[in-house]
Motif scaffolding. Structure first.
Motif, PDB file in Angstrom:
ATOM      1  N   LYS A  55       0.827  -1.209   0.000  1.00 16.24           N
ATOM      2  CA  LYS A  55       0.000   0.000   0.000  1.00 16.24           C
ATOM      3  C   LYS A  55       0.862   1.260   0.000  1.00 16.24           C
ATOM      4  O   LYS A  55       1.932   1.295   0.610  1.00 16.24           O
ATOM      5  CB  LYS A  55      -0.872   0.039   1.258  1.00 16.24           C
ATOM      6  CG  LYS A  55      -1.972  -0.997   1.254  1.00 16.24           C
ATOM      7  CD  LYS A  55      -3.053  -0.606   2.268  1.00 16.24           C
ATOM      8  CE  LYS A  55      -4.199  -1.591   2.244  1.00 16.24           C
ATOM      9  NZ  LYS A  55      -3.962  -2.808   3.024  1.00 16.24           N
ATOM     10  N   THR A  56       0.351   2.287  -0.686  1.00 17.00           N
ATOM     11  CA  THR A  56       0.990   3.594  -0.648  1.00 17.00           C
ATOM     12  C   THR A  56       0.913   4.125   0.778  1.00 17.00           C
ATOM     13  O   THR A  56      -0.119   3.993   1.434  1.00 17.00           O
ATOM     14  CB  THR A  56       0.259   4.560  -1.595  1.00 17.00           C
ATOM     15  OG1 THR A  56       0.345   4.037  -2.909  1.00 17.00           O
ATOM     16  CG2 THR A  56       0.887   5.940  -1.573  1.00 17.00           C
ATOM     17  N   GLY A  57       2.005   4.682   1.251  1.00 10.99           N
ATOM     18  CA  GLY A  57       2.009   5.269   2.585  1.00 10.99           C
ATOM     19  C   GLY A  57       2.547   4.338   3.657  1.00 10.99           C
ATOM     20  O   GLY A  57       2.874   4.768   4.756  1.00 10.99           O
ATOM     21  N   GLU A  58       2.705   3.044   3.343  1.00 13.23           N
ATOM     22  CA  GLU A  58       3.243   2.168   4.385  1.00 13.23           C
ATOM     23  C   GLU A  58       4.780   2.148   4.328  1.00 13.23           C
ATOM     24  O   GLU A  58       5.377   2.559   3.340  1.00 13.23           O
ATOM     25  CB  GLU A  58       2.644   0.757   4.310  1.00 13.23           C
ATOM     26  CG  GLU A  58       3.107  -0.079   3.160  1.00 13.23           C
ATOM     27  CD  GLU A  58       2.392  -1.433   3.138  1.00 13.23           C
ATOM     28  OE1 GLU A  58       1.657  -1.774   4.070  1.00 13.23           O
ATOM     29  OE2 GLU A  58       2.585  -2.149   2.142  1.00 13.23           O
ATOM     30  N   VAL A  59       5.392   1.662   5.419  1.00 16.10           N
ATOM     31  CA  VAL A  59       6.853   1.673   5.437  1.00 16.10           C
ATOM     32  C   VAL A  59       7.399   0.431   4.726  1.00 16.10           C
ATOM     33  O   VAL A  59       6.728  -0.597   4.640  1.00 16.10           O
ATOM     34  CB  VAL A  59       7.412   1.770   6.875  1.00 16.10           C
ATOM     35  CG1 VAL A  59       7.215   3.168   7.426  1.00 16.10           C
ATOM     36  CG2 VAL A  59       6.797   0.742   7.773  1.00 16.10           C
ATOM     37  N   LEU A  60       8.615   0.586   4.226  1.00 18.84           N
ATOM     38  CA  LEU A  60       9.214  -0.432   3.366  1.00 18.84           C
ATOM     39  C   LEU A  60       9.215  -1.825   3.993  1.00 18.84           C
ATOM     40  O   LEU A  60       8.862  -2.804   3.344  1.00 18.84           O
ATOM     41  CB  LEU A  60      10.635   0.009   2.998  1.00 18.84           C
ATOM     42  CG  LEU A  60      11.374  -0.845   1.990  1.00 18.84           C
ATOM     43  CD1 LEU A  60      10.559  -1.044   0.726  1.00 18.84           C
ATOM     44  CD2 LEU A  60      12.722  -0.208   1.638  1.00 18.84           C
TER      45      LEU A  60
END
Ligand SMILES: [Mg+2]
Length: 417
Positions: A55-60
């Motif tokens: 998801k966009t916005g989550e951490v790697l």
């Protein structure tokens, strides 16, 4: 009735990375703020990565947990801007009435182009095909009679699709969508709406307007209008008789601006681009300076002033625009967009004067001409004002390069109001 298109590049950053790295086709790909840092934020991902739940916005590290083979690329804004400009060039074949919304979205008012290019839907299909064939990325296009529905349309089918919303079908297509799909309805507005049993766009449209105003203030009225298709906000790039003889630039920010300091930076950036184009145009100096301000309910205010001493320097234009802003804007809502334009050009011979003010002006003018020269040789980012550098996001924006795009880093759905 107007015909408005909203064109949205699909998985934009990731799509550009795939253009640069064709060997990664068929591989889950994400663009990350900082690929070295496992806490770097995912800014964009391709369809395949999405299917793994990235998801966009989550951490790697979270993303990698779901998708072990995720290939990541650091954000490369200069490439994204280049592709965005090329896409804009394709839009420009169909209309000069284009308004950017972030780096990957544009509204196009094609009302005057229908006679030449066919219906809104036909134009949308032509644009979709041209972008795919000539550039190699895909868009989703919404076609409608107002900006709000066009924007909703571009979200309904993707990737690589066209959706048409008409006065006859909007109740069936749009009203069933959740309220938060409407532009600018963020979490807090959604929560308030839900608290009175309003869950869909249709619910907004059929609730008594007074109830919405009681709940949300003037914003309630705007939402009611949006949901019923009464949005008449113009596409900001519309060329009027007057603006043909004017030079202007505008920028819609991806976030709300709450204070004058933030607005000032934007005004300065725009004034620089306008002044630089004015100098390049050879039209002389401008005597009229116009400022427009769009609030986060998309209401636009404008004010212009005619000055005694014609100018073509960014410093002067910005100073006057600051004053105009101060007189014009009462901060009833946060600011979303700013436009600066100059007109009424004169090719004066004021350099011959020995008036000290004018000598000072001459110095400013020569300084800015020198800056033009350096930027031309070494790129528009080679020299920047300290105020602009303080905002790394704006510093990345090549607004002088002729575009009203700005890298939009919060690409996760609708923006919070
Ligand atoms: Mg997009």
């Amino acid at each position: 009735m107007r015909t408005i298109l909203h064109s949205d590049l699909n998985n934009f950053y990731a799509s550009v990375e795939l253009l640069k790295h064709p060997e990664c086709k068929g591989v889950p790909v994400a663009v990350c703020g900082n690929v070295e840092d496992r806490h770097g934020i995912i800014l964009a991902k391709n369809q395949l990565a999405k299917s793994f739940g990235v998801k966009t916005g989550e951490v790697l590290w979270e993303a990698k947990k779901k998708c072990k083979n995720l290939v990541t690329f650091p954000a490369d804004f200069s490439s994204y801007i280049k592709v965005s400009e090329a896409v804009r060039g394709i839009y420009g074949r169909f209309t000069d009435n284009i308004e950017s919304f972030g780096i990957d979205e544009c509204w196009l008012d094609v009302t005057d182009s229908l006679k030449i290019f066919g219906s809104g839907e036909e134009i949308a299909q032509k644009i979709r095909t041209a972008i795919k064939e000539e550039i190699g990325v895909t868009v989703s296009v919404g076609v409608s009679y107002n900006k709000i529905f066009a924007k909703l349309g571009s979200d309904m089918k993707k990737p690589d699709a066209v959706t048409v919303i008409t006065p006859n079908n909007f109740k069936q297509t749009v009203w069933k969508l959740p309220a938060e799909d409407l532009l600018y309805v963020g979490k807090s507005t959604k929560t308030k709406l839900n608290s009175i049993g309003v869950h869909t766009i249709g619910d907004i449209a059929t609730t008594d307007e007074k109830v919405l105003v009681g709940l949300l203030g003037v914003w309630g009225k705007t939402l009611y209008r949006f949901a019923n298709g009464f949005d008449d906000t113009p596409v900001a790039g519309k060329k009027t008789e007057e603006s043909v003889k004017s030079i202007g630039n505008s920028l819609t920010d991806y976030k709300d601006l709450y204070n004058f300091e933030e607005v000032k930076t934007l005004i300065l950036l725009l004034s620089e681009s306008v002044a630089s184009r004015l100098r390049e145009s050879g039209l002389g100096r401008a005597t009229t300076i116009k400022l427009s301000v769009t609030d986060n309910a998309l209401k636009t205010y404008g004010k212009q002033i005619t000055i005694d001493k014609p100018t073509r320097t960014a410093t002067d234009i910005a100073k006057i625009a600051y004053k105009l802003f101060y007189q014009l804007y009462k901060w009833e809502r946060p600011v979303r967009g700013i436009g600066v334009a100059v007109s009424n050009f004169t090719l004066g011979t004021e350099q011959l004067s020995i008036d000290t003010d004018i000598i000072k002006d001459g110095k400013k003018d020569r300084l800015e001409l020198a800056v033009d020269g350096i930027r031309k040789k070494y790129g528009n980012h080679s020299l920047q004002r300290a105020r602009i550098l303080q905002d790394p996001r704006l510093a990345e924006t090549d607004i002088i390069g002729g575009h009203t795009v700005n890298p939009k880093t919060n690409v996760c759905g609708n923006d919070e109001i």
